[in-house]
Design an enzyme around this catalytic site. Structure first.
Site, short mmCIF file in Angstrom:
data_model
loop_
_atom_site.label_atom_id
_atom_site.label_comp_id
_atom_site.label_asym_id
_atom_site.label_seq_id
_atom_site.Cartn_x
_atom_site.Cartn_y
_atom_site.Cartn_z
N HIS A 81 0.84 -1.20 0.00
CA HIS A 81 0.00 0.00 0.00
C HIS A 81 0.87 1.25 0.00
O HIS A 81 1.89 1.31 0.69
CB HIS A 81 -0.91 0.01 1.23
CG HIS A 81 -2.10 0.91 1.09
ND1 HIS A 81 -1.98 2.29 1.07
CD2 HIS A 81 -3.42 0.64 0.95
CE1 HIS A 81 -3.19 2.82 0.94
NE2 HIS A 81 -4.07 1.85 0.86
N GLY A 171 8.46 9.76 9.11
CA GLY A 171 8.09 10.34 7.82
C GLY A 171 7.22 11.57 7.95
O GLY A 171 7.57 12.55 8.61
#
Length: 297
Positions: A81, A171
């Site tokens: 994903h 991130g």
């Protein structure tokens, strides 16, 4: 009382101990109800659904985002994903006595806290987007975690909150507000990912397909099948049965069969009524004819 739904997606779908740690802050909190959480090891992703009083939900979700930041390292994360953060995406959906504008404000409040307290850059998306090209999550996440350093050098992709610098291990995160959507996957009896990719490309809006379908291909190696994985962003305009029939029709071009499908997370009853009405040829069938609707009154 205002009620909001939140569906944070975390980049962990394999380690059960980590999954439980992420979900724990959402349990037994006043004003917050954990409705569902599903992990997928192929996607390596956890989808959580909570509902409740807006501020209480926001605070509980912040705790889960903090846990994810501490235990997920995106430098070693692998999955099918798209993703660019430990907590990849976090949408708020107004459910009751709440406007979309209020959901947007809630997204902004959480975004500011995540950036300031956790040092994770935040992008606002969908109805909370500050620029037209940030409405579509695919644009925001393009390049994924591995491309974040380069992306953040672009002045057009300065985060809405936080520095233009990715968190070393967590991130970035997309936080937004949107209408309810259905995460819907359709199984194909082939392990050829290119066939799933071609079907997804045909039906998704970005390639000229249905306006309210986002789609891509996924491999399920242990079952020797592939999936066309979809988000139906407005099921009242592009229904589940229409997506299902479209995939079946395109699959025939490749000599492939649809063997089943799955819903990830929760699905509105109205969407299922629409499917039942179509396949059973029901006339004038609606929520009022569902037994459980009367029991809830």
């Amino acid at each position: 009382m205002a009620v909001v739904q939140c569906v944070p997606n975390f980049s962990e779908g394999r380690d059960l101990e980590k999954i439980e740690k992420i979900v724990e802050p959402l349990r037994k909190k006043e004003g917050v109800k954990l409705l569902n959480y599903e992990a997928d090891k192929n996607y390596n992703r956890l989808v959580v659904t909570v509902i409740g009083e807006p501020q209480q939900v926001k605070m509980a979700v912040f705790e889960s985002i903090e846990v994810a930041k501490n235990i997920i390292d995106m430098n070693v994360h692998k999955g099918q994903h798209s993703r660019f953060g430990a907590t990849d995406v976090c949408p708020f959906i107004p459910i009751k006595d709440m406007t979309m504008e209020e959901a947007v404000n809630l997204a902004k409040e959480l975004g500011r806290e995540v950036a300031e307290k956790l040092s994770i850059p935040v992008f606002l998306y969908e109805d909370a987007a500050t620029k037209p090209d940030r409405q579509n999550l695919a644009n925001v996440r393009k390049g994924e975690f591995e491309g974040l350093d380069e992306k953040l050098k672009d002045s057009n992709w300065i985060p809405d909150f936080g520095e233009a610098k990715k968190h070393e291990s967590a991130g970035a995160i997309a936080i937004g507000a949107r209408r309810p959507l259905i995460a819907y996957n359709i199984n194909l009896d082939t392990d050829n990912i290119e066939i799933a990719n071609k079907i997804a490309k045909t039906i998704r809006h970005s390639s000229g397909g249905y306006r309210y379908i986002k789609a891509g291909p996924v491999e399920i190696p242990e079952r020797k099948i592939t999936q066309v994985t979809m988000n139906l962003t407005d099921y009242t305009k592009t229904s589940m049965y229409r997506a299902f029939e479209a995939v079946k029709m395109e699959a025939k071009r490749f000599g492939v069969n649809v063997t089943g499908s799955e819903v990830v997370g929760l699905c509105p009853m109205e969407a299922l009524i629409d499917v039942a009405s179509y396949y059973l040829g029901l006339e004038n069938f609606d929520l009022e004819k569902v037994l459980e609707t009367s029991l809830m009154e």
